[in-house]
Scaffold this motif. Structure first.
Motif, PDB file in Angstrom:
ATOM      1  N   ALA A 102      29.316  25.320  45.859  1.00  0.00           N
ATOM      2  CA  ALA A 102      29.538  26.201  44.769  1.00  0.00           C
ATOM      3  C   ALA A 102      29.997  27.408  45.335  1.00  0.00           C
ATOM      4  O   ALA A 102      29.718  27.934  46.302  1.00  0.00           O
ATOM      5  N   THR A 103      30.824  28.172  44.454  1.00  0.00           N
ATOM      6  CA  THR A 103      31.119  29.505  44.742  1.00  0.00           C
ATOM      7  C   THR A 103      31.504  29.938  43.289  1.00  0.00           C
ATOM      8  O   THR A 103      31.760  29.489  42.282  1.00  0.00           O
ATOM      9  N   SER A 104      31.327  31.297  43.150  1.00  0.00           N
ATOM     10  CA  SER A 104      31.442  32.333  41.990  1.00  0.00           C
ATOM     11  C   SER A 104      32.868  32.735  41.706  1.00  0.00           C
ATOM     12  O   SER A 104      33.573  32.768  42.481  1.00  0.00           O
ATOM     13  N   VAL A 105      33.137  32.953  40.338  1.00  0.00           N
ATOM     14  CA  VAL A 105      34.044  33.573  39.865  1.00  0.00           C
ATOM     15  C   VAL A 105      33.971  34.759  39.285  1.00  0.00           C
ATOM     16  O   VAL A 105      33.134  34.737  38.165  1.00  0.00           O
ATOM     17  N   THR A 106      33.967  36.133  39.546  1.00  0.00           N
ATOM     18  CA  THR A 106      33.537  37.273  38.921  1.00  0.00           C
ATOM     19  C   THR A 106      34.643  38.389  38.603  1.00  0.00           C
ATOM     20  O   THR A 106      35.909  37.942  38.802  1.00  0.00           O
ATOM     21  N   ARG A 107      33.984  39.315  37.976  1.00  0.00           N
ATOM     22  CA  ARG A 107      35.054  40.247  37.699  1.00  0.00           C
ATOM     23  C   ARG A 107      35.969  41.025  38.727  1.00  0.00           C
ATOM     24  O   ARG A 107      36.841  41.359  38.507  1.00  0.00           O
ATOM     25  N   ALA A 108      35.107  41.001  39.880  1.00  0.00           N
ATOM     26  CA  ALA A 108      35.802  41.655  40.987  1.00  0.00           C
ATOM     27  C   ALA A 108      36.987  40.306  41.460  1.00  0.00           C
ATOM     28  O   ALA A 108      37.850  41.184  41.978  1.00  0.00           O
ATOM     29  N   ASP A 109      36.754  39.414  41.272  1.00  0.00           N
ATOM     30  CA  ASP A 109      37.869  38.348  41.678  1.00  0.00           C
ATOM     31  C   ASP A 109      39.101  38.525  40.417  1.00  0.00           C
ATOM     32  O   ASP A 109      40.177  38.504  40.790  1.00  0.00           O
ATOM     33  N   THR A 110      38.765  38.926  39.356  1.00  0.00           N
ATOM     34  CA  THR A 110      39.819  39.160  38.367  1.00  0.00           C
ATOM     35  C   THR A 110      40.499  40.457  38.779  1.00  0.00           C
ATOM     36  O   THR A 110      41.640  40.534  38.546  1.00  0.00           O
ATOM     37  N   MET A 111      39.833  41.556  39.101  1.00  0.00           N
ATOM     38  CA  MET A 111      40.469  42.553  39.810  1.00  0.00           C
ATOM     39  C   MET A 111      41.284  42.388  40.881  1.00  0.00           C
ATOM     40  O   MET A 111      42.432  42.886  41.019  1.00  0.00           O
ATOM     41  N   MET A 112      40.821  41.601  41.846  1.00  0.00           N
ATOM     42  CA  MET A 112      41.692  41.329  42.879  1.00  0.00           C
ATOM     43  C   MET A 112      43.018  40.613  42.565  1.00  0.00           C
ATOM     44  O   MET A 112      44.254  40.796  42.982  1.00  0.00           O
ATOM     45  N   LEU A 113      42.886  39.719  41.385  1.00  0.00           N
ATOM     46  CA  LEU A 113      44.031  39.033  40.782  1.00  0.00           C
ATOM     47  C   LEU A 113      45.079  39.950  40.022  1.00  0.00           C
ATOM     48  O   LEU A 113      46.182  39.820  40.299  1.00  0.00           O
ATOM     49  N   SER A 114      44.597  40.824  39.236  1.00  0.00           N
ATOM     50  CA  SER A 114      45.417  41.822  38.666  1.00  0.00           C
ATOM     51  C   SER A 114      45.956  43.189  39.575  1.00  0.00           C
ATOM     52  O   SER A 114      47.020  43.574  39.270  1.00  0.00           O
ATOM     53  N   GLY A 115      45.149  43.279  40.710  1.00  0.00           N
ATOM     54  CA  GLY A 115      45.667  44.498  41.423  1.00  0.00           C
ATOM     55  C   GLY A 115      45.120  45.686  40.817  1.00  0.00           C
ATOM     56  O   GLY A 115      45.704  46.706  41.271  1.00  0.00           O
ATOM     57  N   LYS A 116      44.531  45.817  39.970  1.00  0.00           N
ATOM     58  CA  LYS A 116      44.066  47.027  38.954  1.00  0.00           C
ATOM     59  C   LYS A 116      42.676  47.244  39.126  1.00  0.00           C
ATOM     60  O   LYS A 116      41.651  46.174  39.078  1.00  0.00           O
ATOM     61  N   PRO A 117      42.058  48.514  39.269  1.00  0.00           N
ATOM     62  CA  PRO A 117      42.837  49.671  39.087  1.00  0.00           C
ATOM     63  C   PRO A 117      43.687  49.917  40.603  1.00  0.00           C
ATOM     64  O   PRO A 117      43.170  49.325  41.373  1.00  0.00           O
ATOM     65  N   TYR A 118      44.910  50.272  40.508  1.00  0.00           N
ATOM     66  CA  TYR A 118      45.774  50.541  41.568  1.00  0.00           C
ATOM     67  C   TYR A 118      45.019  51.075  42.888  1.00  0.00           C
ATOM     68  O   TYR A 118      45.347  50.480  44.063  1.00  0.00           O
ATOM     69  N   ILE A 119      43.913  51.858  42.861  1.00  0.00           N
ATOM     70  CA  ILE A 119      43.116  52.485  43.994  1.00  0.00           C
ATOM     71  C   ILE A 119      42.569  51.320  44.888  1.00  0.00           C
ATOM     72  O   ILE A 119      42.341  51.550  45.994  1.00  0.00           O
ATOM     73  N   ALA A 120      42.071  50.192  44.130  1.00  0.00           N
ATOM     74  CA  ALA A 120      41.588  49.193  44.607  1.00  0.00           C
ATOM     75  C   ALA A 120      42.578  48.367  45.755  1.00  0.00           C
ATOM     76  O   ALA A 120      42.077  47.894  46.781  1.00  0.00           O
ATOM     77  N   ARG A 121      43.824  48.581  45.449  1.00  0.00           N
ATOM     78  CA  ARG A 121      44.769  48.001  46.699  1.00  0.00           C
ATOM     79  C   ARG A 121      44.597  48.526  48.116  1.00  0.00           C
ATOM     80  O   ARG A 121      45.245  48.172  48.998  1.00  0.00           O
ATOM     81  N   LEU A 122      44.028  49.660  48.095  1.00  0.00           N
ATOM     82  CA  LEU A 122      43.846  50.451  49.378  1.00  0.00           C
ATOM     83  C   LEU A 122      42.818  49.505  50.230  1.00  0.00           C
ATOM     84  O   LEU A 122      43.058  49.648  51.369  1.00  0.00           O
ATOM     85  N   PHE A 123      42.003  48.861  49.669  1.00  0.00           N
ATOM     86  CA  PHE A 123      41.064  47.926  50.283  1.00  0.00           C
ATOM     87  C   PHE A 123      41.544  46.424  50.388  1.00  0.00           C
ATOM     88  O   PHE A 123      41.072  45.576  51.141  1.00  0.00           O
ATOM     89  N   ILE A 124      42.220  46.037  49.129  1.00  0.00           N
ATOM     90  CA  ILE A 124      42.422  44.612  49.095  1.00  0.00           C
ATOM     91  C   ILE A 124      43.964  43.984  49.081  1.00  0.00           C
ATOM     92  O   ILE A 124      44.332  42.901  49.167  1.00  0.00           O
ATOM     93  N   GLY A 125      44.592  45.209  49.588  1.00  0.00           N
ATOM     94  CA  GLY A 125      46.273  44.814  49.767  1.00  0.00           C
ATOM     95  C   GLY A 125      47.236  45.644  49.031  1.00  0.00           C
ATOM     96  O   GLY A 125      46.945  45.533  47.886  1.00  0.00           O
TER      97      GLY A 125
END
Length: 330
Positions: A43-66
């Motif tokens: 089993a594996t989770s789907v979280t709000r952090a995962d939806t952030m990764m999918l959207s790429g927002k906020p843009y500052i997060a892209r410094l860490f995720i691509g």
């Protein structure tokens, strides 16, 4: 090392956008290094952090995720499963062990297999804990424990308000704050009041009827798990040395955090729990395991999806109406 297949089924995100960027495809199974274990994910989770990764927002997060697309195209951080293979230097785990943990910024957990260092954020799973429950511990449970115990330093008898009390973080935070001896007020919608009470909240505020920031009560800690309020709105109901805490990354909160650290006894704090060192996160996970084994922490699971229906899981999480956790079974 045990012989396994060469490819696996995995959730794959080709670029930033909405759920239409998600597909399930066959990819190579990771090969564990000499210090890693290979986990066959249950089993594996789907979280709000995962939806952030999918959207790429906020843009500052892209410094860490691509910057232009996800650095790690397989999303997901929380997992549980069975050790399928081990590297030659692994001594803490054996093939067949049931484990659970968190991959942090390495993501890659929404797949049939995940490789993780034996000294990473991983522990043996308690027998009484289901694989579905275990897969969620790296998100709401761990983040809430970090904010309430490590950052908020909650003491017995203090008053704590949890905004977003029925979500993944909120449902865990109510129980953790209660465990730490606090008087807990939960903020939720009308339909989730009974759930919030059942988790141990002493008081519940229905946000559809009452603005909690207009309360006459003062709180030592306000943990805004959903980022729907702000320090500016909440500071009047904080005690003189009270803290407004939120894991939701906003530029305004970063500025308030800096300003209050220098000029105010009332503090605003943002923190990214996943940025902590593996050793620190593993201690948090071990503490959570102990709380669970004491019977003081249960997991609220809203919906469980088969990995093939991962788009539906993301749509549900992004809707903002989930209760507790969302899990993929593999």
């Amino acid at each position: 090392m045990k012989t396994i297949e060469s490819s696996m089924k995995a959730v794959y995100v080709s670029g930033y956008g909405s759920s239409d960027k998600i597909e399930v495809k066959q990819v190579s199974i990771p090969t564990p290094t000499e210090n890693e274990i290979l986990v066959k994910v249950k089993a594996t989770s789907v979280t709000r952090a995962d939806t952030m990764m999918l959207s790429g927002k906020p843009y500052i997060a892209r410094l860490f995720i691509g910057l232009f697309k996800p650095k790690h195209p397989i999303p997901g951080t929380g997992f549980s499963g069975i050790v399928e293979a081990i590297g030659k230097n692994v001594s803490l785990y054996n093939i067949g062990d049931s484990v659970f943990g968190e991959t942090t910024l390495g993501f890659s957990a929404n797949a049939e297999y995940v490789a993780i260092p034996e000294n990473g954020v991983v522990l043996h799973k308690p027998k009484a804990m289901s694989f579905e429950e275990a897969s969620t511990y790296g998100d709401g449970h761990m983040t809430s424990l970090n904010f309430l115990k490590e950052i908020g330093k909650i003491k017995s008898g203090q008053k704590v308000l949890i905004n977003g009390a029925s979500g993944s973080l909120g449902s865990a935070a109510i129980q953790i704050a209660n465990y730490l001896g606090a008087e807990v007020t939960g903020v939720s919608s009308t339909k989730n009041i009974n759930l919030v009470k059942s988790l141990g909240a002493h008081y519940v505020i229905d946000y559809t009827k009452t603005d909690f920031t207009k309360s006459n009560k003062k709180y030592d800690v306000i943990f805004d798990t959903v980022g729907k309020s702000s320090f500016k709105k909440s500071k009047n109901i904080l005690t003189d040395n009270g803290q407004y805490l939120s894991p939701i990354l906003k530029f305004g909160l970063l500025l308030q955090s800096l300003w209050t650290s220098l000029f105010s006894t009332k503090k605003a704090t943002f923190a990214a729990t996943g940025m902590k060192k593996n050793d620190e996160l593993r201690v948090l996970l071990a503490d959570l395991k102990d709380i669970f084994e004491e019977g003081a922490l249960k997991t609220v699971i809203d919906k469980t999806y088969n990995i093939e229906n991962v788009r539906d899981a993301h749509i549900h999480v992004a809707s903002g109406h989930k209760v507790g956790n969302v899990v993929l079974t593999v």
